[in-house]
Design an enzyme around this catalytic site. Structure first.
Site, PDB file in Angstrom:
ATOM      1  N   TYR A 132       1.226   0.713 -14.435  1.00  0.00           N
ATOM      2  CA  TYR A 132      -0.157   0.954 -14.020  1.00  0.00           C
ATOM      3  C   TYR A 132      -1.136   0.025 -14.728  1.00  0.00           C
ATOM      4  O   TYR A 132      -2.123  -0.424 -14.148  1.00  0.00           O
ATOM      5  CB  TYR A 132      -0.530   2.425 -14.216  1.00  0.00           C
ATOM      6  CG  TYR A 132      -0.025   3.279 -13.081  1.00  0.00           C
ATOM      7  CD1 TYR A 132       0.965   4.226 -13.274  1.00  0.00           C
ATOM      8  CD2 TYR A 132      -0.523   3.098 -11.798  1.00  0.00           C
ATOM      9  CE1 TYR A 132       1.448   4.978 -12.223  1.00  0.00           C
ATOM     10  CE2 TYR A 132      -0.046   3.838 -10.736  1.00  0.00           C
ATOM     11  CZ  TYR A 132       0.940   4.780 -10.953  1.00  0.00           C
ATOM     12  OH  TYR A 132       1.420   5.507  -9.913  1.00  0.00           O
ATOM     13  N   GLU A 181      23.409  15.562 -10.307  1.00  0.00           N
ATOM     14  CA  GLU A 181      22.497  14.533  -9.802  1.00  0.00           C
ATOM     15  C   GLU A 181      21.179  15.121  -9.317  1.00  0.00           C
ATOM     16  O   GLU A 181      20.118  14.608  -9.596  1.00  0.00           O
ATOM     17  CB  GLU A 181      23.144  13.755  -8.647  1.00  0.00           C
ATOM     18  CG  GLU A 181      24.571  13.323  -8.878  1.00  0.00           C
ATOM     19  CD  GLU A 181      24.721  12.232  -9.917  1.00  0.00           C
ATOM     20  OE1 GLU A 181      25.857  11.824 -10.169  1.00  0.00           O
ATOM     21  OE2 GLU A 181      23.701  11.807 -10.491  1.00  0.00           O
TER      22      GLU A 181
END
Lengths: 289, 358
Positions: free
Chosen positions: B120, B213
């Site tokens: 960012y 996962e």
């Protein structure tokens, strides 16, 4: 005239002798097959004032202080019109590992440069090289064969026994170049770089001025040729870096002949690393697949 | 940790052509950055042959990597050797100069930022050079390959995504103990700060660590308190929330846990672990209703192809993957739910008890 290239005490010969010697030492230190390359470029017109461009490179390891002391002494005793005492030394690898060295320099273009080249070829016939295999295949593809001078020899140990498994091939490459604005092409400057020059310069300038290490800052400022008594602002550093980069790009752009000789450290194509298109995958690049 | 250190040292001693990234203090990394800048300026300012340098980076390509086992461990991991590629400091979508400058400043302030934060910041300062997180991550890895220090040594850590729950008591120095078996179903968030992790005191009576996962599956198993039936700790990376293990991407993630990755090849040896594949696998297909199967997408096939061509893939995994590609179908773990919501826990427990993992 005193020492020309063909006399035994010629500065050109002494210099080459020294550079090749140290390159061979590095190859010996490496304990694995190495490549030693000598490249010589001369201007097309024999009477040209453009210099001979010499490069000696090796993939050995371990430069020594004595090497530089010797070269320094040579520089002092060599007339400036024969060699300006400047060497460009490049090593690949940084910090913990060095895996190759290239030494480049410019020598005056003597009237008997041909004799010098002949001498150089003969010199390689006599080199005693231990545990260094020399390979020249990369050089061959780039030049017309009649410009290539090849020397082959077998090295013998001083006590007369033949060294086992030793084969040395040395190629001395002479090439003619039409123009000679800058001595070496050791970088790629592409049109892309020109676009990025202001931002790159700004980034580096920002880094330098953000440092609280005065020694580092002073060294950078000195390298850029900015006086230490000047008021050093980020803008000044940025424009100094910018100007230098633009000048280099312009120099390279105006060269008529693009060098194709394969320097050891020639810049590779700046192609995009091949990556699977990850679509919207975001975070960690730990994922290879 | 000491054993891992000796193992790594023995391996590097034996094969000095293998490369690793050093864990360095901020001052040392800044010194390396300074050397890089000085070299660049020296080339720019050279009186006889000015040049805009390119940087020698350790090459992160499959040609330059190999799988090695440490001397004292059964863990194999990716290693890179001393082959270099040359890259410029500034390139579209890979402006290393900006990353280096930012890291230099971050380290100067003694800070540690997430990869996401870095993205960012770069996006707001230099939007024309970085359009997505992936570009920033790649530039960071290039700086790692140049300076040969770990990513965290640069002052950058992976954004925290992991969570765990189960039979583990965590104790950060000067903090309260955390009993991970009495937490809510979202578990305990795992920090991305490797320094903090290395200082943790851990105590556990778990026999198994189960890597899950998908976050949704993790939460299901957490709610069922699987770790009260089976002495285990559940961990999830949550990195790819819509990927189940019964498809090529799941296997790719497993391989990354197991061997590390080429992209982070200089650090892989520190983090590879001997993880096994429990499910879903070929034998489980009979448990799944026909309607639950989905076609393999082009992206799945791309991943499968890449895995199959990898030199690292073990035989049993290769066989499973080939079967998957041949049937052209995939199934998500949720496809087991028609058997009952507690079926998944029983399925896992049965597999573990029978040693049915590869």
């Amino acid at each position: 005239m005193a020492s020309s290239s063909s006399s035994a005490s010629s500065p050109h010969r002494k210099l080459l002798h020294s550079l090749v010697y140290w390159a061979v030492q590095r190859c010996r230190m490496s304990e694995s097959p190495c490549r030693l390359t000598v490249s010589l470029k001369r201007p097309a017109e024999p009477a040209s004032t453009s210099p001979l461009r010499v490069s000696v490179s090796d993939t050995g390891v371990g430069s020594k202080l004595e090497e530089f002391l010797e070269l320094d002494a040579l520089a002092r005793e060599t007339p400036i019109e024969k060699w300006d005492g400047t060497l460009l030394i490049t090593t690949t690898g940084m910090f913990s590992v060095s895996i190759g060295t290239e030494v480049c320099l410019c020598l005056s273009n003597e009237a008997d440069a041909d004799d010098f080249i002949l001498w150089l070829v003969g010199f390689f016939h006599k080199i005693l090289v231990l545990r260094a295999a020399v390979s020249i295949s990369e050089l061959l593809s780039f030049l017309e064969l009649d410009l290539l001078k090849i020397g082959t020899g077998a090295a013998n140990n001083v006590d007369g026994r033949k060294a086992k498994g030793l084969h040395v091939e040395v190629v001395i490459v002479t090439a003619r170049t039409a123009s000679d604005f800058s001595c070496w092409k050791v970088n790629c400057s592409s049109t892309q770089v020109r676009e990025y020059v202001p931002d790159l310069a700004e980034s580096i300038a920002g880094l330098i001025l953000s440092s609280n290490d005065k020694e580092f800052q002073d060294e950078c400022i000195a390298l850029l040729g900015l006086g230490s008594d000047q008021d050093i602002s980020e803008g000044l550093v940025q424009s100094s870096i910018s100007e230098k980069m633009v000048r280099i790009i312009e120099l390279n752009d105006t060269k008529e002949n693009v060098d194709t000789a394969p320097y050891l450290f020639e810049c590779e194509r700046l192609d995009e690393d091949s990556q699977l298109d990850e679509g919207d995958a975001d975070e960690d690049m730990v994922f290879d697949f | 940790m000491a054993a891992a250190g000796v193992a790594a040292a023995s391996l590097f001693g034996a094969d000095c052509r293998l490369c690793s990234a050093d864990i360095l203090a901020p001052a040392e990394v800044r010194a390396r950055i300074e050397v890089a800048v000085l070299n660049f300026l020296a080339a720019l300012a050279s009186p006889t042959s000015p040049a805009i340098s390119v940087l020698p980076l350790i090459s992160r390509s499959s040609a330059n990597c190999s799988l090695r086992s440490g001397l004292l461990s059964d863990v194999s991991s990716v290693y890179l050797s001393y082959a270099f590629c040359k890259r410029s400091l500034m390139r579209e979508n890979n402006a290393k100069a900006f990353v280096m400058e930012l890291c230099y400043k971050i380290l100067g302030e003694g800070k540690l930022v997430h990869q996401r934060e870095l993205f960012y910041k770069l996006l707001s300062d230099s939007p024309q050079y970085f359009s997505c997180q992936r570009h920033v991550n790649r530039a960071i890895q290039d700086v790692v390959a140049l300076l040969r220090c770990t990513r965290q040594s640069l002052g950058v850590m992976a954004s925290s995504r992991g969570a765990l729950i189960g039979r583990l008591v965590l104790h950060e120095p000067d903090e309260e103990q955390i009993d991970c078996s009495i937490l809510g179903a979202s578990g305990h968030e795992i920090t991305g700060d490797l320094n903090v992790l290395s200082k943790l005191n851990l105590s556990s009576d778990a026999r198994y660590i189960i890597v899950v996962e998908k976050d949704a599956i993790f939460q299901r198993l957490a709610e069922d308190r699987l770790y009260n039936q089976l002495p285990c700790i559940l961990i999830t990376a949550k990195g790819y929330p819509d990927i189940a293990t019964r498809n090529p991407a799941g296997l790719a993630i497993l391989c990354t846990y197991k061997y590390g990755s080429i992209s982070m090849g200089l650090e892989s040896y520190r983090y590879a672990c001997n993880v096994k594949w429990l499910g879903l696998r070929g034998d489980d297909l009979q448990l799944i209703p026909e309607s639950a199967f989905q076609e393999l997408k082009p992206r799945d096939l791309q991943i499968a192809k890449s895995l199959l061509s990898s030199k690292f893939l073990q035989e049993s995994h290769r066989a499973e993957l080939t079967l998957m590609v041949e049937t052209g179908k995939r199934a998500e773990i949720e496809a087991l739910y028609p058997h009952g919501f507690d079926f998944l826990g029983k399925y896992i427990a049965r597999k573990i008890v029978q040693g049915d993992y590869i």
